[in-house]
Design a protein around this motif. Structure first.
Motif, PDB file in Angstrom:
ATOM      1  N   ALA A 158       8.617  49.121  92.064  1.00 50.43           N
ATOM      2  CA  ALA A 158       9.306  50.165  91.304  1.00 50.43           C
ATOM      3  C   ALA A 158      10.300  50.922  92.185  1.00 50.43           C
ATOM      4  CB  ALA A 158       8.293  51.131  90.701  1.00 50.43           C
ATOM      5  N   LEU A 159       9.882  51.241  93.401  1.00 45.68           N
ATOM      6  CA  LEU A 159      10.765  51.978  94.307  1.00 45.68           C
ATOM      7  C   LEU A 159      11.962  51.137  94.736  1.00 45.68           C
ATOM      8  CD1 LEU A 159       8.143  53.871  96.473  1.00 45.68           C
ATOM      9  CD2 LEU A 159       9.784  54.881  94.866  1.00 45.68           C
ATOM     10  N   SER A 160      11.759  49.848  94.931  1.00 48.10           N
ATOM     11  CA  SER A 160      12.874  48.969  95.317  1.00 48.10           C
ATOM     12  C   SER A 160      13.954  48.986  94.250  1.00 48.10           C
ATOM     13  CB  SER A 160      12.386  47.543  95.543  1.00 48.10           C
ATOM     14  OG  SER A 160      11.558  47.487  96.669  1.00 48.10           O
ATOM     15  N   ALA A 161      13.538  48.935  92.982  1.00 47.78           N
ATOM     16  CA  ALA A 161      14.511  48.977  91.888  1.00 47.78           C
ATOM     17  C   ALA A 161      15.253  50.307  91.876  1.00 47.78           C
ATOM     18  CB  ALA A 161      13.798  48.758  90.553  1.00 47.78           C
ATOM     19  N   LEU A 162      14.519  51.403  92.058  1.00 47.14           N
ATOM     20  CA  LEU A 162      15.149  52.726  92.077  1.00 47.14           C
ATOM     21  C   LEU A 162      16.097  52.874  93.259  1.00 47.14           C
ATOM     22  CD1 LEU A 162      15.351  55.716  91.081  1.00 47.14           C
ATOM     23  CD2 LEU A 162      13.509  56.202  92.677  1.00 47.14           C
ATOM     24  N   LEU A 163      15.652  52.447  94.431  1.00 46.76           N
ATOM     25  CA  LEU A 163      16.479  52.576  95.635  1.00 46.76           C
ATOM     26  C   LEU A 163      17.758  51.756  95.500  1.00 46.76           C
ATOM     27  CD1 LEU A 163      13.634  52.364  98.303  1.00 46.76           C
ATOM     28  CD2 LEU A 163      14.921  54.410  97.671  1.00 46.76           C
ATOM     29  N   ASP A 164      17.656  50.544  94.950  1.00 43.81           N
ATOM     30  CA  ASP A 164      18.844  49.705  94.744  1.00 43.81           C
ATOM     31  C   ASP A 164      19.812  50.368  93.772  1.00 43.81           C
ATOM     32  OD1 ASP A 164      17.906  47.794  96.480  1.00 43.81           O
ATOM     33  OD2 ASP A 164      17.121  46.474  94.905  1.00 43.81           O
ATOM     34  N   LYS A 165      19.272  50.866  92.672  1.00 41.60           N
ATOM     35  CA  LYS A 165      20.119  51.512  91.660  1.00 41.60           C
ATOM     36  C   LYS A 165      20.790  52.767  92.215  1.00 41.60           C
ATOM     37  CE  LYS A 165      20.085  53.403  87.016  1.00 41.60           C
ATOM     38  NZ  LYS A 165      19.305  53.812  85.865  1.00 41.60           N
ATOM     39  N   ALA A 166      20.067  53.515  93.065  1.00 43.40           N
ATOM     40  CA  ALA A 166      20.596  54.756  93.629  1.00 43.40           C
ATOM     41  C   ALA A 166      21.521  54.511  94.817  1.00 43.40           C
ATOM     42  CB  ALA A 166      19.447  55.662  94.050  1.00 43.40           C
ATOM     43  N   GLY A 167      21.568  53.287  95.305  1.00 43.53           N
ATOM     44  CA  GLY A 167      22.415  52.993  96.459  1.00 43.53           C
ATOM     45  C   GLY A 167      21.820  53.480  97.768  1.00 43.53           C
ATOM     46  N   ILE A 168      20.514  53.644  97.805  1.00 42.66           N
ATOM     47  CA  ILE A 168      19.817  54.074  99.023  1.00 42.66           C
ATOM     48  C   ILE A 168      19.405  52.807  99.765  1.00 42.66           C
ATOM     49  CG2 ILE A 168      17.799  55.278  99.947  1.00 42.66           C
ATOM     50  CD1 ILE A 168      17.911  57.067  97.418  1.00 42.66           C
ATOM     51  N   THR A 169      19.951  52.651 100.966  1.00 41.51           N
ATOM     52  CA  THR A 169      19.725  51.427 101.734  1.00 41.51           C
ATOM     53  C   THR A 169      19.336  51.770 103.166  1.00 41.51           C
ATOM     54  OG1 THR A 169      22.053  51.341 102.364  1.00 41.51           O
ATOM     55  CG2 THR A 169      21.426  50.126 100.379  1.00 41.51           C
ATOM     56  N   GLY A 170      19.218  50.749 103.975  1.00 39.74           N
ATOM     57  CA  GLY A 170      19.008  50.930 105.405  1.00 39.74           C
ATOM     58  C   GLY A 170      17.680  51.571 105.756  1.00 39.74           C
ATOM     59  N   LEU A 171      17.721  52.417 106.776  1.00 40.75           N
ATOM     60  CA  LEU A 171      16.504  53.033 107.289  1.00 40.75           C
ATOM     61  C   LEU A 171      15.765  53.855 106.243  1.00 40.75           C
ATOM     62  CD1 LEU A 171      17.439  54.241 110.886  1.00 40.75           C
ATOM     63  CD2 LEU A 171      15.674  52.609 110.255  1.00 40.75           C
ATOM     64  N   ALA A 172      16.481  54.612 105.452  1.00 42.74           N
ATOM     65  CA  ALA A 172      15.832  55.470 104.455  1.00 42.74           C
ATOM     66  C   ALA A 172      15.068  54.625 103.435  1.00 42.74           C
ATOM     67  CB  ALA A 172      16.849  56.363 103.757  1.00 42.74           C
ATOM     68  N   ALA A 173      15.674  53.561 102.946  1.00 43.37           N
ATOM     69  CA  ALA A 173      15.011  52.690 101.980  1.00 43.37           C
ATOM     70  C   ALA A 173      13.795  52.019 102.609  1.00 43.37           C
ATOM     71  CB  ALA A 173      15.988  51.637 101.453  1.00 43.37           C
TER      72      ALA A 173
END
Length: 186
Positions: A66-81
């Motif tokens: 669930a978090l991977s989908a949210l992070l991808d949609k939000a454009g949160i990548t790299g260390l934070a993701a």
């Protein structure tokens, strides 16, 4: 018996410290700070996300998915993701809000800044935030970051926390003081 609050606090500080070290080594501190702020914004807006983060009934795999989908949609990548996913994988996701606060506190300490938690009855305008930041900076003698929250129960006024100091000018507190004073008289 171990105090649960200090246990959570210790975990949050250790994770935040490790994240800050990695961010500094890779030169991505600003990106991590921005992305964690973005994630925290989603967390503050969504009861479903809070339930996902806090509930032990979800498996680590479900949380990561669930978090991977949210992070991808939000454009949160790299260390934070990767950090958010690691917290889920290690079953420490419920501590994530404290980890983000600890990360900000460590970063502010490194920068020589102070963080003021400001709670108001209604959202503060940019002019109010700027004026409050300037007033606190001149009072404290150092740069100040404002972490604003809204609590309509305050009715009006502000509650400002800086470190261990708190200034409460809320109408709720003033009305409660009057109520107690009237009880003592009558």
């Amino acid at each position: 018996m171990t105090d649960n609050v200090s246990l959570v606090s210790g975990v949050a500080k250790r994770y935040a410290s490790a994240l800050l070290d990695l961010a500094e080594e890779s030169g991505a501190t600003a990106d991590v700070e921005r992305d964690l702020g973005k994630f925290e914004g989603y967390l503050n807006e969504s009861e479903d996300l809070i339930r996902l983060v806090k509930s032990p009934s979800f498996s680590a795999e479900e949380q990561i998915s669930a978090l991977s989908a949210l992070l991808d949609k939000a454009g949160i990548t790299g260390l934070a993701a990767n950090f958010v996913k690691l917290a889920a994988q290690n079953r420490r996701l419920f501590v994530l809000p404290d980890m983000i606060k600890a990360f900000r506190a460590l970063l502010a300490e490194k920068r020589g800044e102070e963080t003021a938690e400001v709670t108001s009855a209604a959202p503060l305008s940019d002019d109010h935030v700027k004026a409050l930041t300037e007033a606190l900076a001149s009072s404290l003698g150092k740069s100040v970051n404002i972490a604003a929250k809204v609590d309509p129960a305050l009715i009006g006024g502000l509650v400002v926390k800086v470190g261990s100091r708190m200034i409460d000018t809320s109408l709720r507190t003033k009305l409660n003081s009057i109520k107690f004073a009237m009880k003592e008289v009558g």
